[in-house]
Scaffold this motif. Structure first.
Motif, PDB file in Angstrom:
ATOM      1  N   GLY A 115       0.817  -1.200   0.000  1.00  0.00           N
ATOM      2  CA  GLY A 115       0.000   0.000   0.000  1.00  0.00           C
ATOM      3  C   GLY A 115       0.851   1.249   0.000  1.00  0.00           C
ATOM      4  O   GLY A 115       2.078   1.199   0.170  1.00  0.00           O
ATOM      5  N   LEU A 123       0.501  -7.837   5.250  1.00  0.00           N
ATOM      6  CA  LEU A 123      -0.852  -7.446   4.874  1.00  0.00           C
ATOM      7  C   LEU A 123      -1.661  -7.008   6.098  1.00  0.00           C
ATOM      8  O   LEU A 123      -2.277  -5.941   6.097  1.00  0.00           O
ATOM      9  CB  LEU A 123      -1.556  -8.605   4.168  1.00  0.00           C
ATOM     10  CG  LEU A 123      -2.941  -8.308   3.606  1.00  0.00           C
ATOM     11  CD1 LEU A 123      -2.863  -7.335   2.438  1.00  0.00           C
ATOM     12  CD2 LEU A 123      -3.630  -9.604   3.149  1.00  0.00           C
ATOM     13  N   SER A 140      -7.528  -3.559   3.113  1.00  0.00           N
ATOM     14  CA  SER A 140      -6.388  -4.338   2.645  1.00  0.00           C
ATOM     15  C   SER A 140      -6.969  -5.582   1.979  1.00  0.00           C
ATOM     16  O   SER A 140      -8.007  -6.103   2.417  1.00  0.00           O
ATOM     17  CB  SER A 140      -5.476  -4.732   3.803  1.00  0.00           C
ATOM     18  OG  SER A 140      -4.920  -3.586   4.409  1.00  0.00           O
ATOM     19  N   ARG A 157      -3.877   0.854  -2.271  1.00  0.00           N
ATOM     20  CA  ARG A 157      -4.242  -0.116  -1.253  1.00  0.00           C
ATOM     21  C   ARG A 157      -3.330  -1.336  -1.328  1.00  0.00           C
ATOM     22  O   ARG A 157      -2.918  -1.748  -2.420  1.00  0.00           O
ATOM     23  CB  ARG A 157      -5.700  -0.572  -1.418  1.00  0.00           C
ATOM     24  CG  ARG A 157      -6.721   0.539  -1.419  1.00  0.00           C
ATOM     25  CD  ARG A 157      -6.502   1.522  -0.276  1.00  0.00           C
ATOM     26  NE  ARG A 157      -6.475   0.865   1.027  1.00  0.00           N
ATOM     27  CZ  ARG A 157      -5.968   1.411   2.125  1.00  0.00           C
ATOM     28  NH1 ARG A 157      -5.439   2.621   2.085  1.00  0.00           N
ATOM     29  NH2 ARG A 157      -5.985   0.749   3.265  1.00  0.00           N
TER      30      ARG A 157
END
Length: 563
Positions: A410, A429, A492, A533
């Motif tokens: 991201g 993540l 996410s 993202r």
């Protein structure tokens, strides 16, 4: 003995056998009453008379042609003789297949599952799942092809595949045409195609959008062919409708005000939990209705479908916990084993209408147009571009057994270490989640043969303590896909794809189902990554082994947290 009304803050508001528990308590927790503000604007009466100005001048043109759901149950009665005739004419075909996406498939799935009637829902481009459907009782199959626009790529591909399968089985074109029932809007391209095929055609209510279409031909045709007495659903909705223009004893107003009040005071995630009282799968339908209706302009309500009352992810500081189910006897405790903030119980036809009404009311509170879907076309355009120009060539970030990992950090993770294995990638993540974020799992797999993949949702919810959604691709693109791109940019994303062992051509097209599925996944990845993202794609080179490896790695995250 305490009653259910006592045990949920805010009492109970009901009509026509449908009750909403706890709504006043949610509204009372806001600094000012959302319900009072709605009543002051005369929202209940204006919505009941289809006032298209409720959502502001920019939304007025769209709303003016999308408010038919308010009373579509009345017009839908005109379909009943046609449905009875269809059932009689197709009485020798007892295997009903529905090719549809989003609201066109989710409502009939809820109806038939709840009422115990068999229906095969085909809402995938996975070649294995499509092939399995084509091999199942083909000689007894009637296919309902449902598309409001008439141009949905998935349903067009299914129509082509079944047409070819019928011809390959020795049917003439006239005999094959009889095996199709087309549900679409008047004047759509699919209506013309149906005429050329010699198929049965049922025209839908043009003033109702797809996600609000449960009580139109989209919900009723496949359900009726599967053996459901659909008039009862219309009766239930009509009985509730009499309450929806009032300011008191209006469960739709109570629910819509509570959803809006929660979303604007920090509870913008909506956990949807079946309480086990007889309505099966409604959470998936509510998910597409609310996510696609509210997730835009950087705001929205994120629905999180939770498997059972004791599953992880049903609660949280930014989560409004809602249980749903059938009618409850007097004195029963709503919730099915947990204590939700809201509980909605009542007959299925009334459930459809009350959630549609409440979603429209929540749109007033949020200041958005609940009838458009401005970001849905983005992934479609990406898919079409990739199908014509070819899929991107990508090298895996890591290989871990039967899992190839592709990591796209991201915007706030640039410069972070590159993960060397699955455990490190999952940790990166979930580390990207903050106190307002959520994790979306998007599985472009076979939802029957690869059903174990869905177990990753509760495991990740337990490991992260954050809301985690799960969607089968491309089905979710017609649901939460709008929220992912148009709603608050807090997500996410974990995308799961799988190797195709035996592909399947799309007749009359220069691509296969496997290529279409891969292009849809890649197009959606691009749309998310362009928003900064974090996206982790896991490609399972062996699907069964890859799912096992993924579940082991996610459980390792959970063990690490608990340790």
């Amino acid at each position: 003995m305490s009653t259910g009304q006592d045990l949920l803050d805010g009492g109970c508001e009901g009509a026509a056998g449908l009750a909403v528990y706890g709504a006043d308590g949610v509204d009372a927790a806001a600094p000012t009453s959302t319900r009072a503000a709605l009543v002051a604007k005369d929202v209940p009466a204006r919505l009941a008379r289809k006032d298209a100005t409720l959502w502001g001048p920019e939304a007025q043109a769209e709303a003016a042609i999308r408010l038919g759901w308010v009373d579509t149950f009345r017009r839908s009665r005109e379909l009943l003789p046609q449905l009875a005739q269809l059932r009689a004419e197709l009485g020798d075909l007892d295997h009903v297949v529905l090719a549809g996406m989003g609201g066109s498939s989710l409502a009939p799935e809820v109806i038939t599952r709840t009422l115990g009637r068999p229906l095969t829902v085909l809402d995938t481009t996975d070649p294995g799942q499509v092939r399995a459907a084509l091999r199942d009782r083909l000689e007894r199959t009637v296919v309902v092809v449902a598309s409001k626009s008439g141009s949905t790529v998935e349903t067009d591909s299914h129509r082509r595949a079944y047409w070819q399968a019928f011809l390959d089985a020795g049917l003439s074109e006239a005999e094959a045409g009889r095996r199709f029932v087309i549900v679409t809007d008047p004047g759509s391209p699919l209506a013309k195609t149906a005429e050329e095929m010699g198929a049965f055609v049922v025209l839908a209510d043009p003033d109702v959008g797809g996600r609000y279409s449960a009580l139109t031909a989209f919900g009723l045709v496949p359900s009726a062919l599967a053996g459901v007495e659909v008039a009862e659903l219309l009766d239930q909705a009509e009985a509730l409708a009499a309450s929806l223009g009032g300011t008191r004893d209006n469960p739709g107003l109570a629910l819509g005000a509570a959803l809006g009040a929660a979303a604007t005071t920090g509870r913008d995630k909506l956990a949807l939990v079946s309480d086990g009282t007889g309505i099966d799968g409604l959470g998936d339908w509510i998910e597409q209705l609310i996510a696609e209706s509210t997730g835009k302009s950087g705001v929205g309500i994120l629905p999180v479908v939770v498997e059972a009352p004791d599953s992880p992810g049903a609660t949280g500081p930014d989560v409004l916990t809602v249980t749903y189910g059938g009618g409850l006897p007097a004195g029963a405790i709503p919730g099915g084993g947990i204590r939700p903030q809201l509980a909605v119980n009542g007959p299925l036809g009334a459930q459809f209408l009350v959630w549609e009404y409440a979603t429209a009311v929540a749109g007033v509170v949020l200041g958005i147009d609940p009838f458009n879907q401005p970001n849905v076309t983005e992934s479609k355009e990406n898919t079409n571009r990739l199908l014509s120009g070819g899929l991107p060539v990508e090298s895996p970030t890591f290989v871990d057994g039967a899992v190839e990992g592709y990591w796209s950090p991201g915007a706030g993770q640039r410069g972070a270490p590159t993960p060397a294995n699955l455990a490190e990638a999952l940790r990166l993540l979930v580390d990207g989640l903050d106190g307002t974020g959520y994790l979306a799992v998007m599985a472009y797999l076979d939802r029957f043969a690869d059903a174990r993949a869905a177990q990753v949702r509760p495991e990740l919810a337990a490991a992260t303590g954050r809301p985690v959604t799960f969607g089968w691709g491309p089905r979710f693109l017609h649901s939460t896909g709008q929220y992912h791109k148009g709603g608050p940019q807090l997500g996410s994303f974990l995308q799961i794809t799988g190797a195709v062992s035996e592909d399947l051509p799309v007749p009359g097209k220069p691509y296969t189902f496997g290529e279409l599925q891969a292009a849809q996944a890649a197009g959606d990845r691009q749309a998310l990554a362009e928003r900064g993202r974090p996206v982790l794609r896991l490609h399972l080179t062996d699907r069964a082994a890859g799912v096992t490896r993924l579940l082991d790695a996610v459980r390792g995250l959970r063990d690490l947290k608990e340790g």
